[in-house]
Scaffold this motif. Structure first.
Motif, PDB file in Angstrom:
ATOM      1  N   THR A 196      58.644 -44.789-123.372  1.00 54.44           N
ATOM      2  CA  THR A 196      59.796 -45.615-123.514  1.00 54.44           C
ATOM      3  C   THR A 196      60.327 -45.831-122.229  1.00 54.44           C
ATOM      4  OG1 THR A 196      60.489 -44.566-125.676  1.00 54.44           O
ATOM      5  CG2 THR A 196      62.137 -45.391-124.271  1.00 54.44           C
ATOM      6  N   SER A 197      60.181 -44.939-121.198  1.00 57.09           N
ATOM      7  CA  SER A 197      60.912 -44.926-119.787  1.00 57.09           C
ATOM      8  C   SER A 197      59.855 -45.982-119.125  1.00 57.09           C
ATOM      9  CB  SER A 197      60.557 -43.635-119.107  1.00 57.09           C
ATOM     10  OG  SER A 197      60.810 -44.040-117.557  1.00 57.09           O
ATOM     11  N   ARG A 198      58.692 -46.045-119.507  1.00 60.64           N
ATOM     12  CA  ARG A 198      57.903 -47.350-118.865  1.00 60.64           C
ATOM     13  C   ARG A 198      58.218 -48.665-119.254  1.00 60.64           C
ATOM     14  NH1 ARG A 198      52.126 -44.901-120.197  1.00 60.64           N
ATOM     15  NH2 ARG A 198      51.463 -47.264-119.911  1.00 60.64           N
TER      16      ARG A 198
ATOM     17  N   SER B  31      56.932 -42.242-127.499  1.00 63.61           N
ATOM     18  CA  SER B  31      57.331 -40.919-126.721  1.00 63.61           C
ATOM     19  C   SER B  31      58.359 -41.332-125.782  1.00 63.61           C
ATOM     20  CB  SER B  31      55.920 -40.417-126.090  1.00 63.61           C
ATOM     21  OG  SER B  31      55.488 -41.221-125.072  1.00 63.61           O
ATOM     22  N   SER B  32      58.820 -40.446-124.963  1.00 67.37           N
ATOM     23  CA  SER B  32      59.794 -40.656-123.902  1.00 67.37           C
ATOM     24  C   SER B  32      59.255 -41.364-122.659  1.00 67.37           C
ATOM     25  CB  SER B  32      60.624 -39.191-123.387  1.00 67.37           C
ATOM     26  OG  SER B  32      59.485 -38.248-122.986  1.00 67.37           O
ATOM     27  N   ASN B  33      57.990 -40.897-122.374  1.00 70.38           N
ATOM     28  CA  ASN B  33      57.362 -41.380-121.202  1.00 70.38           C
ATOM     29  C   ASN B  33      56.999 -42.681-121.492  1.00 70.38           C
ATOM     30  OD1 ASN B  33      55.795 -41.547-118.754  1.00 70.38           O
ATOM     31  ND2 ASN B  33      53.922 -41.581-120.185  1.00 70.38           N
TER      32      ASN B  33
ATOM     33  N   SER C 140      70.175 -49.115-124.201  1.00 76.22           N
ATOM     34  CA  SER C 140      69.000 -48.655-124.278  1.00 76.22           C
ATOM     35  C   SER C 140      68.024 -48.619-123.201  1.00 76.22           C
ATOM     36  CB  SER C 140      68.187 -49.195-125.649  1.00 76.22           C
ATOM     37  OG  SER C 140      68.016 -50.536-125.464  1.00 76.22           O
TER      38      SER C 140
ATOM     39  N   MET D 209      61.133 -48.936-128.986  1.00 78.71           N
ATOM     40  CA  MET D 209      61.287 -47.858-128.121  1.00 78.71           C
ATOM     41  C   MET D 209      61.576 -46.561-128.856  1.00 78.71           C
ATOM     42  SD  MET D 209      63.052 -49.267-124.640  1.00 78.71           S
ATOM     43  CE  MET D 209      64.441 -50.117-125.408  1.00 78.71           C
ATOM     44  N   LYS D 210      62.261 -46.640-130.007  1.00 85.56           N
ATOM     45  CA  LYS D 210      62.590 -45.615-130.785  1.00 85.56           C
ATOM     46  C   LYS D 210      61.266 -44.890-131.429  1.00 85.56           C
ATOM     47  CE  LYS D 210      67.121 -46.787-132.082  1.00 85.56           C
ATOM     48  NZ  LYS D 210      68.392 -47.303-133.280  1.00 85.56           N
TER      49      LYS D 210
ATOM     50  N   HIS E  19      68.947 -47.785-120.077  1.00 85.64           N
ATOM     51  CA  HIS E  19      69.054 -46.887-119.164  1.00 85.64           C
ATOM     52  C   HIS E  19      69.091 -47.062-117.719  1.00 85.64           C
ATOM     53  CE1 HIS E  19      69.300 -43.784-122.397  1.00 85.64           C
ATOM     54  NE2 HIS E  19      68.355 -44.545-122.866  1.00 85.64           N
TER      55      HIS E  19
ATOM     56  N   ASN F 269      64.500 -52.813-128.875  1.00 88.66           N
ATOM     57  CA  ASN F 269      65.272 -51.308-129.080  1.00 88.66           C
ATOM     58  C   ASN F 269      64.474 -50.495-130.310  1.00 88.66           C
ATOM     59  OD1 ASN F 269      66.606 -51.998-127.281  1.00 88.66           O
ATOM     60  ND2 ASN F 269      68.510 -52.685-128.512  1.00 88.66           N
TER      61      ASN F 269
ATOM     62  N   GLN G 264      61.068 -49.636-120.764  1.00 95.62           N
ATOM     63  CA  GLN G 264      62.526 -49.790-120.217  1.00 95.62           C
ATOM     64  C   GLN G 264      62.476 -50.358-118.918  1.00 95.62           C
ATOM     65  OE1 GLN G 264      64.082 -45.856-120.522  1.00 95.62           O
ATOM     66  NE2 GLN G 264      64.907 -46.325-122.656  1.00 95.62           N
TER      67      GLN G 264
END
Length: 219
Positions: A57-59, A53-55, A95, A49-50, A97, A46, A61
């Motif tokens: 992080t999505s990968r 980048s959002s991209n 986290s 991931m913070k 999602h 976690n 997750q």
């Protein structure tokens, strides 16, 4: 296989700035036995991931989510209390999602399980499904999952005493009633299953189960 690959993130920015290794992590396989140990590293995951980048992080997750689904697809092996606790922690890890479709897939996989401990998780996942708006198609899918789950739950009770079986069936219905009070069709389907199963029992067994339920409610 454990989450030792988390160490990679310490040096990834220097040797792999595009984090291409993340996509390779999907091929890693985890056994039920290693799942609980893997979760010990969810907290550092976690934190990592913070920083991404959002991209990215999505990968990242998607990896534990896909592994969780894979484990549940082969969910008829031996599940210990530690494994069950591990699964619950993953399902409730905000986290990660989880998408609506993934939650419904979880519901479907758990409903098809022949492991009582996993079947006992079904109401909890069902509650998660109902927290968001659902299309008619998804509502129908959930209804089908509920029927499959309840039939498998009854089969796995494996109780030789019919009065205990009746008691357990209706106790489970009592548990899910708050979730289904606004979904009469699903509730009726589950009630019909319990009633039909009860018809095969002798009257004294039914009365015995009723007495147990009354004692429970007044205790």
């Amino acid at each position: 296989m454990k989450f030792h690959w988390l160490i990679i993130f310490i040096i990834a920015n220097e040797i792999d700035p595009n984090y291409t290794f993340i996509d390779r992590l999907k091929s890693l396989k985890y056994s039920v036995e290693n799942l609980a140990n893997s979760l010990k590293n969810v907290k550092p995951l976690n934190l990592i991931m913070k920083t991404l980048s959002s991209n990215l992080t999505s990968r990242l997750q998607r990896i534990p989510r896909s592994h969780t689904l894979s484990l549940l697809e082969g969910s008829n092996g031996k599940w210990t209390n530690e494994n069950i606790t591990a699964i619950v922690k993953l399902l409730h890890n905000d986290s990660l999602h989880w998408s609506k479709d993934e939650v419904i897939q979880l519901l479907e996989l758990i409903s098809q399980s022949h492991t009582l401990e996993l079947l006992n998780l079904f109401p909890e996942i069902l509650n998660d499904c109902f927290r968001s708006d659902l299309t008619d198609t998804k509502e129908k899918k959930i209804s089908e999952c509920c029927v499959v789950w309840f039939n498998n739950f009854i089969d796995k009770l494996n109780l030789s005493n019919e009065s205990d079986l009746i008691f357990s069936m209706f106790q489970r219905l009592e548990l899910v009633h708050p979730l289904l009070s606004q979904r009469i069709n699903i509730w009726q389907n589950l009630s019909d299953i319990a009633i039909e199963r009860t018809k095969n029992c002798q009257e004294n067994q039914i009365f015995d189960a009723i007495n147990k339920m009354m004692l429970k409610n007044y205790s």
